[in-house]
Design a protein around this motif. Structure first.
Motif, PDB file in Angstrom:
ATOM      1  N   ASP A 151       0.772  -1.139  -0.138  1.00 22.33           N
ATOM      2  CA  ASP A 151      -0.042  -0.017  -0.300  1.00 22.33           C
ATOM      3  C   ASP A 151       0.775   0.997   0.071  1.00 22.33           C
ATOM      4  N   ILE A 152       2.071   1.226   0.151  1.00 18.73           N
ATOM      5  CA  ILE A 152       2.947   2.321   0.204  1.00 18.73           C
ATOM      6  C   ILE A 152       3.259   2.711  -1.378  1.00 18.73           C
ATOM      7  N   PRO A 153       3.136   4.132  -1.647  1.00 19.21           N
ATOM      8  CA  PRO A 153       3.186   4.656  -2.980  1.00 19.21           C
ATOM      9  C   PRO A 153       4.406   3.975  -3.660  1.00 19.21           C
ATOM     10  N   GLY A 154       4.158   3.922  -4.831  1.00 17.47           N
ATOM     11  CA  GLY A 154       5.387   3.423  -5.818  1.00 17.47           C
ATOM     12  C   GLY A 154       6.643   4.227  -5.833  1.00 17.47           C
ATOM     13  N   HIS A 155       6.392   5.402  -5.727  1.00 10.46           N
ATOM     14  CA  HIS A 155       7.504   6.356  -5.850  1.00 10.46           C
ATOM     15  C   HIS A 155       8.534   6.173  -4.790  1.00 10.46           C
ATOM     16  N   VAL A 156       8.239   5.429  -3.482  1.00  8.71           N
ATOM     17  CA  VAL A 156       8.882   5.427  -2.213  1.00  8.71           C
ATOM     18  C   VAL A 156       9.852   3.973  -2.434  1.00  8.71           C
ATOM     19  N   ARG A 157      10.887   4.101  -2.279  1.00  6.45           N
ATOM     20  CA  ARG A 157      11.663   2.877  -2.480  1.00  6.45           C
ATOM     21  C   ARG A 157      11.824   2.277  -1.171  1.00  6.45           C
ATOM     22  N   GLN A 158      11.488   0.659  -1.363  1.00  5.65           N
ATOM     23  CA  GLN A 158      11.267  -0.212  -0.232  1.00  5.65           C
ATOM     24  C   GLN A 158      12.492  -1.047  -0.431  1.00  5.65           C
ATOM     25  N   LEU A 335      10.523  12.055  26.079  1.00  5.09           N
ATOM     26  CA  LEU A 335       9.479  11.497  25.099  1.00  5.09           C
ATOM     27  C   LEU A 335       9.546  12.710  23.788  1.00  5.09           C
ATOM     28  N   PRO A 336       9.441  12.002  22.650  1.00  7.54           N
ATOM     29  CA  PRO A 336       9.207  13.199  21.425  1.00  7.54           C
ATOM     30  C   PRO A 336       7.712  13.304  21.414  1.00  7.54           C
ATOM     31  N   PRO A 337       7.537  14.355  20.426  1.00  6.20           N
ATOM     32  CA  PRO A 337       5.963  14.744  20.179  1.00  6.20           C
ATOM     33  C   PRO A 337       5.346  13.286  19.719  1.00  6.20           C
ATOM     34  N   ALA A 338       4.090  13.320  20.010  1.00  2.00           N
ATOM     35  CA  ALA A 338       3.363  12.111  19.582  1.00  2.00           C
ATOM     36  C   ALA A 338       2.604  12.504  18.221  1.00  2.00           C
ATOM     37  N   HIS A 339       2.916  11.481  17.258  1.00  2.00           N
ATOM     38  CA  HIS A 339       2.144  11.561  15.989  1.00  2.00           C
ATOM     39  C   HIS A 339       1.255  10.273  15.825  1.00  2.00           C
ATOM     40  N   SER A 340       0.159  10.232  15.289  1.00  2.00           N
ATOM     41  CA  SER A 340      -0.559   9.074  14.926  1.00  2.00           C
ATOM     42  C   SER A 340      -0.392   8.862  13.367  1.00  2.00           C
ATOM     43  N   ARG A 341      -0.067   9.967  12.474  1.00  2.00           N
ATOM     44  CA  ARG A 341      -0.158   9.774  11.288  1.00  2.00           C
ATOM     45  C   ARG A 341       1.146  10.522  10.815  1.00  2.00           C
ATOM     46  N   LEU A 342       1.819   9.884   9.613  1.00  2.00           N
ATOM     47  CA  LEU A 342       2.918  10.933   9.143  1.00  2.00           C
ATOM     48  C   LEU A 342       2.620  10.550   7.663  1.00  2.00           C
ATOM     49  N   ASN A 343       2.568  12.074   7.145  1.00  2.00           N
ATOM     50  CA  ASN A 343       2.490  12.165   5.678  1.00  2.00           C
ATOM     51  C   ASN A 343       3.754  12.161   4.786  1.00  2.00           C
ATOM     52  N   LEU A 344       3.774  10.996   4.062  1.00  2.00           N
ATOM     53  CA  LEU A 344       5.144  10.842   3.235  1.00  2.00           C
ATOM     54  C   LEU A 344       5.688  12.080   2.532  1.00  2.00           C
ATOM     55  N   ALA A 345       5.088  12.786   1.897  1.00  2.00           N
ATOM     56  CA  ALA A 345       5.425  13.847   0.884  1.00  2.00           C
ATOM     57  C   ALA A 345       5.874  14.928   2.120  1.00  2.00           C
ATOM     58  N   ALA A 346       5.061  15.447   3.179  1.00  2.00           N
ATOM     59  CA  ALA A 346       5.441  16.288   4.112  1.00  2.00           C
ATOM     60  C   ALA A 346       6.635  16.087   5.018  1.00  2.00           C
ATOM     61  N   GLU A 347       6.961  14.796   5.319  1.00  2.00           N
ATOM     62  CA  GLU A 347       7.933  14.285   6.076  1.00  2.00           C
ATOM     63  C   GLU A 347       9.248  14.125   5.048  1.00  2.00           C
ATOM     64  N   GLY A 348       9.002  14.114   3.661  1.00  2.00           N
ATOM     65  CA  GLY A 348      10.362  14.006   2.905  1.00  2.00           C
ATOM     66  C   GLY A 348      10.740  12.621   2.667  1.00  2.00           C
ATOM     67  N   ILE A 349       9.819  11.707   3.297  1.00  2.06           N
ATOM     68  CA  ILE A 349      10.265  10.179   3.277  1.00  2.06           C
ATOM     69  C   ILE A 349      10.283   9.636   1.896  1.00  2.06           C
ATOM     70  N   THR A 350      11.438   9.153   1.365  1.00  2.00           N
ATOM     71  CA  THR A 350      11.676   8.713  -0.009  1.00  2.00           C
ATOM     72  C   THR A 350      12.082   7.359  -0.179  1.00  2.00           C
ATOM     73  N   SER A 351      12.273   6.565   1.356  1.00  2.00           N
ATOM     74  CA  SER A 351      12.582   5.299   1.327  1.00  2.00           C
ATOM     75  C   SER A 351      12.095   4.782   2.757  1.00  2.00           C
ATOM     76  N   VAL A 352      11.726   3.385   2.419  1.00  2.10           N
ATOM     77  CA  VAL A 352      11.336   2.586   3.679  1.00  2.10           C
ATOM     78  C   VAL A 352      12.193   1.543   3.793  1.00  2.10           C
ATOM     79  N   LEU A 353      12.803   1.023   5.109  1.00  2.00           N
ATOM     80  CA  LEU A 353      13.677  -0.060   5.208  1.00  2.00           C
ATOM     81  C   LEU A 353      12.970  -0.932   6.339  1.00  2.00           C
TER      82      LEU A 353
END
Length: 421
Positions: A151-158, A335-353
């Motif tokens: 379900d992760i968008p295809g432009h994100v490298r996994q 503790l860091p700030p709490a988040h329940s959602r991460l927007n891939l584009a807003a966070e600049g996430i281009t890869s998932v390991l």
């Protein structure tokens, strides 16, 4: 080391060993000492086992004194240091050469079936027949990737950690690492040092101190595994696990990089790694994470004190060992700030390991010997099917069964059993 070519007819042998990693080499050494004719088959082009799949900057998490295959313990000048990946591979190749292991590389076993009281073994280089078969295929066989990866968008490298080699392999941008076992924690440090923004989805693998009461923590665990039963402490034996599933629990989070050190998730957070809860799903470009990060961190930090520390302390007392007193861990409620959602584009996430481990795959067996977890039913590596054995699996008989420091004990027992047949 004898490396043969394929193609000869009528290949019959007393014992076939499937897999040329540390478990296969250890059982080959023990079979040779017992006078049992055997052949080792390894699917890779070269020896070195699954260590060849580790990333460029990988170091063993266990000190050099634990590199202890039968007949060839570590004999170098730095027993408390940690071997890098290529030196581990080199050690295994030297071991095979010194032991004269009869190995055929580039030979994948594809099926093991019963045959007239023995076994018919199909391989990529033709069939074999054996009276006995030893499964030494290890625990790192098939990378485990969650179903939500699709379900992760295809432009994100996994990538799974099985494929990861170095930071340059990943596209520019932030990296999400899913899982905080030993691989996830160490690669997070590596990427952070390379200047990458790292997000880390926290699992429940326990943290552990690198050193405890004057020794590397691995020294105590090795002593417990070997000598704990002598003083009535059996916590590192397979019979003491709470369930069969516990055989696959992750190892304590420590690092062998830079001479070895602790790895603490809160400290990684303070250094800039963005910590999150468990990755639960993907929703229209957002990653959905659990809201229990505080509870997860507390569980990760408490596990050593709940399980391993009491056993080590009890062993030190029972064995009358003079050791420094335990130093209490400083309280840490960062503790860091709490988040329940991460927007891939807003966070600049281009890869998932995916640092999500591996699963066993013994589908080559055309024999009804696997339990619901895909693990062979056995006693001390002797399976329910006569002539079929397993060595090098996690928690085969105890905590060290899959480790360089412990596989030799299981291998010696199995070799004796085969020789007695």
């Amino acid at each position: 080391m004898a490396t043969a070519t394929a193609g000869e007819p009528n290949r019959n042998v007393n014992t076939l060993v499937v897999g040329g990693g540390q478990a296969g080499l250890a059982i080959s050494y023990c079979l040779g000492r017992a006078g049992v004719g055997h052949q080792l088959l390894e699917q890779r082009a070269e020896l070195g086992g699954a260590w060849q799949d580790r990333w460029d900057g990988f170091f063993l998490n266990t000190p050099n004194f634990s590199v202890d295959l039968p007949g060839m313990p570590y004999g170098g000048p730095h027993p408390e240091a940690f071997l890098p990946r290529d030196e581990v591979i080199g050690y295994l190749r030297r071991y095979a050469q010194a032991a004269g292991v009869p190995v055929r590389t580039g030979t994948a076993v594809t099926r093991i079936a019963p045959d007239r009281g023995g076994f018919h073994v199909e391989t990529s280089a033709g069939p074999w027949r054996a009276e006995n078969v030893v499964l030494a295929t290890g625990a790192y066989q098939v990378p485990r990737i969650p179903a939500l990866a699709k379900d992760i968008p295809g432009h994100v490298r996994q990538l799974h950690t099985h494929q990861y080699r170095n930071p340059q392999q990943l596209p520019a941008g932030a990296v999400l690492i899913v899982g905080t076992g030993q691989s996830g924690g160490q690669i997070a440090e590596e990427l952070l040092a390379a200047g990458r923004l790292v997000h880390l989805a926290v699992s429940t693998c326990p943290e552990a101190p690198r050193r405890y009461r004057g020794q590397d923590v691995i020294r105590w665990l090795m002593e417990l595994a070997r000598h704990g039963p002598d003083v009535g402490l059996n916590g590192l034996q397979v019979e003491q696990l709470p369930s069969p599933k516990a055989r696959f629990a992750c190892n304590p989070l420590v690092s062998g990089v830079d001479g070895g050190h602790d790895l603490h998730l809160r400290e990684l957070g303070r250094r800039g790694v963005r910590l999150h809860g468990h990755l639960e799903g993907v929703d229209d470009g957002d990653l959905v994470v659990s809201d229990d990060l505080a509870e997860r961190l507390a569980q990760v930090e408490a596990a050593f004190g709940q399980r391993f520390q009491p056993m080590i302390d009890a062993y030190i007392t029972a064995a009358r060992i003079q050791a420094p007193a335990a130093e209490p861990r400083a309280a840490d409620d960062w503790l860091p700030p709490a988040h329940s959602r991460l927007n891939l584009a807003a966070e600049g996430i281009t890869s998932v390991l995916w640092a999500t481990g591996y699963r066993l795959d013994l589908s080559i067996l055309d024999l009804p010997v696997l339990d619901e977890w895909g693990y062979p039913r056995h006693h001390r590596g002797v399976t329910e099917y006569p002539g079929l054995y397993a060595v090098g699996l996690p928690w085969l008989t105890g905590h060290g069964s899959a480790l360089l420091s412990g596989v030799g004990r299981d291998a010696a027992f199995i070799a004796e059993h085969i020789a007695a047949r």
